[in-house]
Design a protein around this motif. Structure first.
Motif, PDB file in Angstrom:
ATOM      1  N   PHE A 147     -18.297 -12.613 -22.492  1.00  0.00           N
ATOM      2  CA  PHE A 147     -19.027 -12.832 -21.254  1.00  0.00           C
ATOM      3  C   PHE A 147     -18.356 -11.996 -20.165  1.00  0.00           C
ATOM      4  CE2 PHE A 147     -20.188 -16.598 -23.620  1.00  0.00           C
ATOM      5  CZ  PHE A 147     -21.506 -16.832 -23.246  1.00  0.00           C
ATOM      6  N   VAL A 148     -19.149 -11.264 -19.401  1.00  0.00           N
ATOM      7  CA  VAL A 148     -18.619 -10.469 -18.292  1.00  0.00           C
ATOM      8  C   VAL A 148     -19.230 -10.962 -16.988  1.00  0.00           C
ATOM      9  CG1 VAL A 148     -18.548  -8.198 -17.201  1.00  0.00           C
ATOM     10  CG2 VAL A 148     -18.119  -8.408 -19.658  1.00  0.00           C
ATOM     11  N   VAL A 149     -18.357 -11.386 -16.076  1.00  0.00           N
ATOM     12  CA  VAL A 149     -18.762 -11.748 -14.718  1.00  0.00           C
ATOM     13  C   VAL A 149     -18.427 -10.536 -13.856  1.00  0.00           C
ATOM     14  CG1 VAL A 149     -18.470 -13.370 -12.815  1.00  0.00           C
ATOM     15  CG2 VAL A 149     -18.289 -14.174 -15.184  1.00  0.00           C
ATOM     16  N   GLY A 150     -19.467  -9.811 -13.469  1.00  0.00           N
ATOM     17  CA  GLY A 150     -19.271  -8.470 -12.931  1.00  0.00           C
ATOM     18  C   GLY A 150     -18.882  -8.382 -11.476  1.00  0.00           C
ATOM     19  N   GLY A 151     -17.924  -9.213 -11.048  1.00  0.00           N
ATOM     20  CA  GLY A 151     -17.436  -9.110  -9.672  1.00  0.00           C
ATOM     21  C   GLY A 151     -18.599  -9.074  -8.714  1.00  0.00           C
ATOM     22  N   CYS A 183     -23.352 -10.351  -7.581  1.00  0.00           N
ATOM     23  CA  CYS A 183     -22.627 -10.498  -8.839  1.00  0.00           C
ATOM     24  C   CYS A 183     -23.626 -10.681  -9.976  1.00  0.00           C
ATOM     25  CB  CYS A 183     -21.691 -11.708  -8.780  1.00  0.00           C
ATOM     26  SG  CYS A 183     -20.842 -12.070 -10.338  1.00  0.00           S
ATOM     27  N   THR A 184     -23.462  -9.912 -11.047  1.00  0.00           N
ATOM     28  CA  THR A 184     -24.281 -10.088 -12.242  1.00  0.00           C
ATOM     29  C   THR A 184     -23.400 -10.558 -13.391  1.00  0.00           C
ATOM     30  OG1 THR A 184     -24.032  -7.722 -12.733  1.00  0.00           O
ATOM     31  CG2 THR A 184     -26.052  -8.410 -11.612  1.00  0.00           C
ATOM     32  N   VAL A 185     -23.985 -11.346 -14.279  1.00  0.00           N
ATOM     33  CA  VAL A 185     -23.249 -11.946 -15.399  1.00  0.00           C
ATOM     34  C   VAL A 185     -23.964 -11.605 -16.702  1.00  0.00           C
ATOM     35  CG1 VAL A 185     -22.345 -14.089 -16.390  1.00  0.00           C
ATOM     36  CG2 VAL A 185     -22.531 -13.841 -13.901  1.00  0.00           C
ATOM     37  N   TYR A 186     -23.178 -11.244 -17.712  1.00  0.00           N
ATOM     38  CA  TYR A 186     -23.720 -10.814 -18.999  1.00  0.00           C
ATOM     39  C   TYR A 186     -23.123 -11.632 -20.136  1.00  0.00           C
ATOM     40  CZ  TYR A 186     -25.184  -7.095 -16.016  1.00  0.00           C
ATOM     41  OH  TYR A 186     -25.762  -6.421 -14.977  1.00  0.00           O
ATOM     42  N   GLY A 221     -24.853  -8.596 -24.250  1.00  0.00           N
ATOM     43  CA  GLY A 221     -25.157  -7.637 -23.199  1.00  0.00           C
ATOM     44  C   GLY A 221     -26.346  -7.996 -22.347  1.00  0.00           C
ATOM     45  N   SER A 222     -26.882  -9.192 -22.510  1.00  0.00           N
ATOM     46  CA  SER A 222     -28.052  -9.623 -21.734  1.00  0.00           C
ATOM     47  C   SER A 222     -27.642 -10.170 -20.369  1.00  0.00           C
ATOM     48  CB  SER A 222     -28.829 -10.699 -22.494  1.00  0.00           C
ATOM     49  OG  SER A 222     -29.288 -10.204 -23.733  1.00  0.00           O
TER      50      SER A 222
END
Length: 285
Positions: A83-87, A101-104, A108-109
């Motif tokens: 899981f990536v929490v994109g700052g 902030c976007t989260v994946y 990759g969704s």
């Protein structure tokens, strides 16, 4: 996707942000890979990780979503199975700019998008004055997302100063709050740790903050000190101001233990202090 589990490793990427967006994206991707190789299952980046922080930079670096920066985040999440929490990045939509902030998920969704609700408008005489609202528009929703480990709430920097927001997240079952932020050299030493510990202790949940690394030559100098605070209000992981990755092992069962030991979050209390005026700020299930 991961199996259901009560423990997971969280990584906070305290990134050095430069003028080159492509360099920032490449470095962020490399550090996400490093964090995943060290066992992290959720990796978070700092506020404005692709752009210098400042109102003069927001229009220049702003992107639509999806765009180059969010594509890089999606790719990093999928390639590293995390899981990536994109700052956050400066976002442009229909002529308006947002701090977003976007989260994946590990496929990759895109599973969540949070626009900073409380804009950073302050004036401390003789120390710092800043007006995000000169350029940015505010978001109007709370944002949380589900993982196999727990539900996680998202805020951006100045959002952490508002206890009602954290309380709403806790009422909705969040066990961890993530705040990408960029506190400065005035408010950082005074309030950064204090606010994290306050939000964690008030709600008996984990709170993590992710700052850019400090750049003394920048027009806006970040405090650094990315940290994780436990439901007991203890700082369990932190750093200084250089570029690094901070790790913390999150134990969701410990949240339950603390809440049982000091039961301040009864249903009676939630009913008494429910913030009805904010009931339309709904997160992402």
């Amino acid at each position: 996707m991961f199996k259901m589990a009560s423990k997971f490793r969280l990584a906070l990427v305290q990134l050095t942000v430069r003028a080159s967006k492509s360099d920032n994206l490449a470095r962020a991707s490399a550090l996400i890979k490093e964090a995943a190789s060290s066992g992290a299952r959720v990796v978070a980046l700092p506020e404005c990780f692709n752009s210098p922080y400042g109102t003069k930079y927001f229009p220049e670096y702003a992107e639509a979503i999806p765009g180059p920066s969010t594509h890089a985040l999606s790719k990093a999440a999928k390639e590293n199975n995390v899981f990536v929490v994109g700052g956050s990045i400066p976002e442009e939509e229909n002529g308006n700019f947002y701090n977003t902030c976007t989260v994946y998920d590990p496929e990759g969704s895109l599973i969540a998008k949070h626009r900073k609700v409380h804009l950073f408008d302050i004036d401390v005489p003789g120390k710092i004055a800043f007006q995000e609202s000169e350029i940015l528009s505010p978001g109007n929703q709370l944002t949380f997302f589900n993982t196999p480990f727990c539900r996680i709430g998202v805020g951006i920097c100045y959002d952490i100063r508002f206890p009602e927001m954290a309380m709403l997240y806790a009422q909705r079952g969040c066990k961890l709050l993530l705040y990408p932020g960029a506190f400065n050299m005035t408010t950082g030493p005074a309030h950064w740790e204090l606010l994290q510990r306050g939000r964690a202790l008030d709600n008996q949940i984990y709170v993590a903050t992710v700052s850019p690394a400090r750049d003394e030559k920048a027009s806006y100098i970040a405090w650094g000190h990315s940290s994780v605070v436990s439901p007991w209000g203890e700082v369990i992981a932190t750093t200084e101001h250089q570029e690094t990755v901070v790790y913390a092992d999150i134990d969701v069962d410990y949240v339950k233990e603390v809440q049982q030991q000091i039961p301040v979050h009864s249903q009676k209390r939630q009913d008494l202090y429910r913030v009805e005026d904010l009931s339309d700020l709904v997160g992402v299930e």
